[in-house]
Design a protein around this motif. Structure first.
Motif, PDB file in Angstrom:
ATOM      1  N   GLU A  13     -16.453  -0.817  -2.902  1.00 49.27           N
ATOM      2  CA  GLU A  13     -15.604   0.377  -2.850  1.00 49.27           C
ATOM      3  C   GLU A  13     -15.066   0.743  -4.227  1.00 49.27           C
TER       4      GLU A  13
ATOM      5  N   TYR B  69      -4.318  -3.268  -3.452  1.00 49.61           N
ATOM      6  CA  TYR B  69      -5.682  -3.551  -2.977  1.00 49.61           C
ATOM      7  C   TYR B  69      -5.950  -5.049  -2.878  1.00 49.61           C
TER       8      TYR B  69
ATOM      9  N   TYR C  84       0.856  -1.197   0.000  1.00 52.87           N
ATOM     10  CA  TYR C  84       0.000   0.000   0.000  1.00 52.87           C
ATOM     11  C   TYR C  84       0.893   1.249   0.000  1.00 52.87           C
TER      12      TYR C  84
ATOM     13  N   SER D  80     -11.757   3.073  -5.653  1.00 51.32           N
ATOM     14  CA  SER D  80     -10.554   3.830  -5.279  1.00 51.32           C
ATOM     15  C   SER D  80     -10.009   4.404  -6.583  1.00 51.32           C
TER      16      SER D  80
HETATM   17  C1  AVI Z   1      -9.395   5.494   2.613  1.00 54.96           C
HETATM   18  N1  AVI Z   1      -9.201   5.140   1.197  1.00 54.96           N
HETATM   19  C2  AVI Z   1      -8.637   6.245   0.448  1.00 54.96           C
HETATM   20  C3  AVI Z   1      -8.505   3.854   0.990  1.00 54.96           C
HETATM   21  C4  AVI Z   1      -8.295   3.609  -0.518  1.00 54.96           C
HETATM   22  O1  AVI Z   1      -7.149   3.462  -0.914  1.00 54.96           O
HETATM   23  O2  AVI Z   1      -9.279   3.592  -1.241  1.00 54.96           O
HETATM   24  C5  AVI Z   1      -9.272   2.706   1.608  1.00 54.96           C
HETATM   25  C6  AVI Z   1      -8.726   1.350   1.242  1.00 54.96           C
HETATM   26  N2  AVI Z   1      -9.407   0.382   0.689  1.00 54.96           N
HETATM   27  C7  AVI Z   1      -8.643  -0.685   0.511  1.00 54.96           C
HETATM   28  N3  AVI Z   1      -7.446  -0.377   0.919  1.00 54.96           N
HETATM   29  C8  AVI Z   1      -7.462   0.890   1.400  1.00 54.96           C
END
Ligand code: AVI
Length: 322
Positions: free
Chosen positions: A283, A207, A51, A285
């Protein structure tokens, strides 16, 4: 120091879970990942080697602290620094230390949807930087923005780090930026992090980490439905699936049912069925390039004053003005 909480968040949770699970295709908002366990999982994600976002933004802020701090400063009247989605404040602390060490006159107002995150941050700052003037608040971005109108007496710098804007689809991001713009006056600044398009594999790896923390984070929304809304999801019957479209820059997370099943959520009187391989979209991103950020800014009537980036141009922090 004060910490206000918002009881209506649980009502929103019920309403949105009902809407999302009765929709076709099914979806659940990523904003519901964040309870005590979700916050901890996100902290763990930020520490993962895959990450890259956190380190990239940390480097940008650390390598440009003075330039950024001096952009923020108002020597005459002082300023308010408002951070939306403050999280653990690790990156912001670099700036806070510079500002405190260079006699800035300012109040730091961290705002986060997670009551737990706000409390931890407020307590931590009280210990680490006791002289700092902190006014923490719990709330969702859009409703908190309304309350920011009270912060109109002196220069405001609004910070949104972590590429949090990337969790909004473009039309919502424009709405968000427009609302921020509406709350800004002439010399106010918006300092915002945008994760950039890059090698698609780097994004997929970020991710889809090998240790399974992102999978647990994604499934935490099911755990919350079980705990808070009397659901009987079996998270082990879903797999975490990540896609990235390098053309649009959109990374998407899904939970995919590995068998047909029926799930009941008692507190919202809901029983839903899943076909084998049916999805729940959880989600987005979004990843950006300059042209897209320029377009978003223009749609929201903001102008880009400057930006800061890391050595690999993996990530950019833009400074916007009204
Ligand atoms: C908070 N947000 C910006 C993270 C992203 O990278 O979208 C949340 C996340 N989802 C999976 N890993 C991190």
């Amino acid at each position: 120091m004060s910490t206000n909480t918002k009881p209506q968040l649980s009502t929103a949770f019920k309403k949105e879970v009902f809407e999302g699970l009765t929709n076709s295709p099914k979806y659940l908002s990523s904003k519901f990942f964040y309870d005590k366990i979700g916050d901890k999982l996100f902290q763990d994600i930020m520490a993962l080697p895959e990450y890259y976002l956190t380190n990239a933004e940390y480097d940008i802020i650390s390598n440009n602290t003075e330039a950024i701090g001096e952009l923020f400063r108002d020597r005459e009247n002082g300023m308010d620094m408002i951070e939306l989605g403050a999280g653990d404040g690790k990156k912001t602390k670099v700036l806070l230390k510079y500002m405190a060490g260079n006699n800035f006159n300012f109040v730091y107002k961290p705002i986060d949807i997670s009551e737990n995150a706000v409390e931890l941050l407020a307590n931590n700052l009280a210990k680490e930087m006791p002289a700092l003037n902190v006014d923490a608040e719990v709330g969702e971005y859009f409703e908190v923005l309304e309350r920011l109108k009270g912060y109109d007496k002196r220069k405001k710098v609004i910070m949104v780090l972590g590429s949090n804007i990337g969790n909004l689809e473009h039309h919502k991001a424009i709405e968000f930026l427009s609302k921020l713009k509406d709350g800004m006056r002439g010399d106010d600044l918006l300092f915002m992090g945008f994760d950039q398009k890059k090698n698609p594999q780097t994004i997929l790896d970020a991710y889809n980490d090998s240790s399974g923390i992102t999978e647990a984070f994604n499934k935490n929304v099911l755990m919350r439905i079980n705990k808070e809304l009397g659901g009987n999801f079996q998270p082990e019957k879903f797999i975490h699936w990540e896609t990235y479209n390098p053309e649009t820059g959109t990374a998407k997370s899904f939970l995919v049912a590995t068998e047909a099943m029926s799930v009941t959520v008692e507190k919202i009187n809901l029983t839903v069925t899943f076909d084998e391989w049916e999805t729940i979209h959880t989600e987005i991103s979004q990843k950006y390039d300059d042209a897209t950020v320029q377009w978003l800014a223009q749609q929201a009537n903001l102008t880009i004053e400057t930006y800061f980036t890391d050595d690999n141009s993996h990530y950019k922090n833009y400074v916007f003005r009204k």
